[in-house]
Design an enzyme around this catalytic site. Structure first.
Site, short mmCIF file in Angstrom:
data_model
loop_
_atom_site.label_atom_id
_atom_site.label_comp_id
_atom_site.label_asym_id
_atom_site.label_seq_id
_atom_site.Cartn_x
_atom_site.Cartn_y
_atom_site.Cartn_z
N LYS A 35 0.77 -1.23 0.01
CA LYS A 35 0.10 -0.02 -0.06
C LYS A 35 0.82 1.34 -0.05
CE LYS A 35 -4.20 0.37 2.41
NZ LYS A 35 -4.89 0.18 3.74
C1 E4P Z 1 -8.46 0.45 4.04
O1 E4P Z 1 -7.64 0.11 3.11
C2 E4P Z 1 -8.38 1.89 4.69
O2 E4P Z 1 -7.03 2.10 5.14
C3 E4P Z 1 -9.44 1.96 5.59
O3 E4P Z 1 -10.68 1.48 4.95
C4 E4P Z 1 -9.64 3.32 6.05
O4 E4P Z 1 -10.74 3.44 7.04
P1 E4P Z 1 -11.35 4.62 7.89
O5 E4P Z 1 -11.55 5.76 7.03
O6 E4P Z 1 -12.35 4.25 8.58
O7 E4P Z 1 -10.00 4.90 8.66
#
Ligand code: E4P
Length: 289
Positions: free
Chosen positions: A114
């Site tokens: 990522k």
């Molecule tokens: C997943 O890949 C993301 O990092 C995650 O869904 C972010 O979620 P949030 O906005 O609730 O922190």
């Protein structure tokens, strides 16, 4: 329970605790993959144990715990994918992300690395994809950013690149996050399908159901959503399901040319900058650098 036949979207868990992965598999009978991020990972007992002692972990231990966590999750979703996030703050350069990305990718056989959708993150993605590394481009809040991801990763195989638009964080500021998903899916229709759209920051059942209705490639949701979905008998929304966006403002579709160079798109977004701050602060709060 088992996977519904008419499900066209891959189901990922958003979390950093392997026990939750096991629970979702138990509940649904299947799971296609998992996403993690620095905020979610630092909720794991290994990190919390340092905190309970009133100490910070060393950076080495932090990465060791992250590795142990994804190593436990990886075989649970053997045929799927586990996203592992590089550390990035506003000073992290592409070269650093590339070298960390190469390291993370070797941890498990089914990793996606990522990276944030910033100039440095896209530069790193271009290099990593050229080396055959799978990437998940995160903190996406605009169609321009999704177009830049498409362009920076051209040549990659379908499934090797994910783009993660954060719907909940857009909703939080009054914009309809699900309208961005619709726009990106529409824009990608004119492309070669090498980028998969992964709906992230899912906060409620309607985000989840609308993702299925739009046939997004992937949706990642927390355990709480899968509890509700399993209670509903894993219902798939009918054609006539209407997503109620309440008072949220729709994000308008833009005509963008996917054949342009990624550097030509306007990738700046305030929420991407804020997201980088939040992830790096959560990590640094528990890690001694
Ligand atoms: C997943 O890949 C993301 O990092 C995650 O869904 C972010 O979620 P949030 O906005 O609730 O922190």
């Amino acid at each position: 329970m088992s996977k519904p036949n008419n499900l066209n979207t891959k189901i990922f868990l958003d979390g950093g605790i392997p026990e939750e992965t096991k629970e979702v598999i138990e509940l649904l009978g299947f799971l296609d993959g998992q996403t993690t991020n620095p905020t979610l990972i630092t909720k794991h007992p290994s990190f919390l144990a340092c905190q309970a002692k009133g100490e910070k972990c060393t950076e080495e231990d932090g990465w060791k715990y992250y590795r142990e966590i994804v190593t436990e999750i990886s075989p649970l979703v053997e045929k799927g994918s586990v996203s592992i996030e590089v550390y990035a703050d506003h000073n992290t350069e592409a070269e650093e992300m590339v070298s960390k990305g190469l390291e993370l990718f070797k941890w498990i056989p089914n990793a996606h690395v990522k990276l944030p959708i910033t100039h440095e993150g896209l530069k790193a993605a271009e290099t990593l994809v050229g080396k055959g590394i799978r990437v998940n481009m995160t903190l996406c809040f605009s169609q321009d950013q999704a177009a830049a991801v498409y362009s920076a990763t051209k040549g990659a195989k379908k499934g090797d690149v994910f783009v993660s638009p954060f719907v909940g964080r857009l909703d939080d500021r009054g914009e309809n996050g699900m309208s961005l998903i619709r726009n990106i899916l529409e824009m990608y229709k004119s492309g070669d399908s090498h980028v998969e759209v992964l709906v992230a920051s899912v906060r409620n059942m309607d985000h989840f159901l609308r993702s299925l209705q739009l046939k997004a490639d992937i949706v990642t949701s927390p355990l709480s959503i899968y509890k509700l979905w399993s209670e509903s008998g894993m219902k798939i929304p009918e054609e006539n399901y209407v997503y109620d966006n309440g008072a949220l403002t729709n994000i308008l579709y833009k005509e963008l040319d996917l054949s342009k160079d990624w550097q030509e798109f306007n990738i700046k977004h305030e929420l991407t900058d804020k997201g980088i701050d939040r992830f790096s602060q959560d990590w640094n709060a528990l890690i001694n650098k």
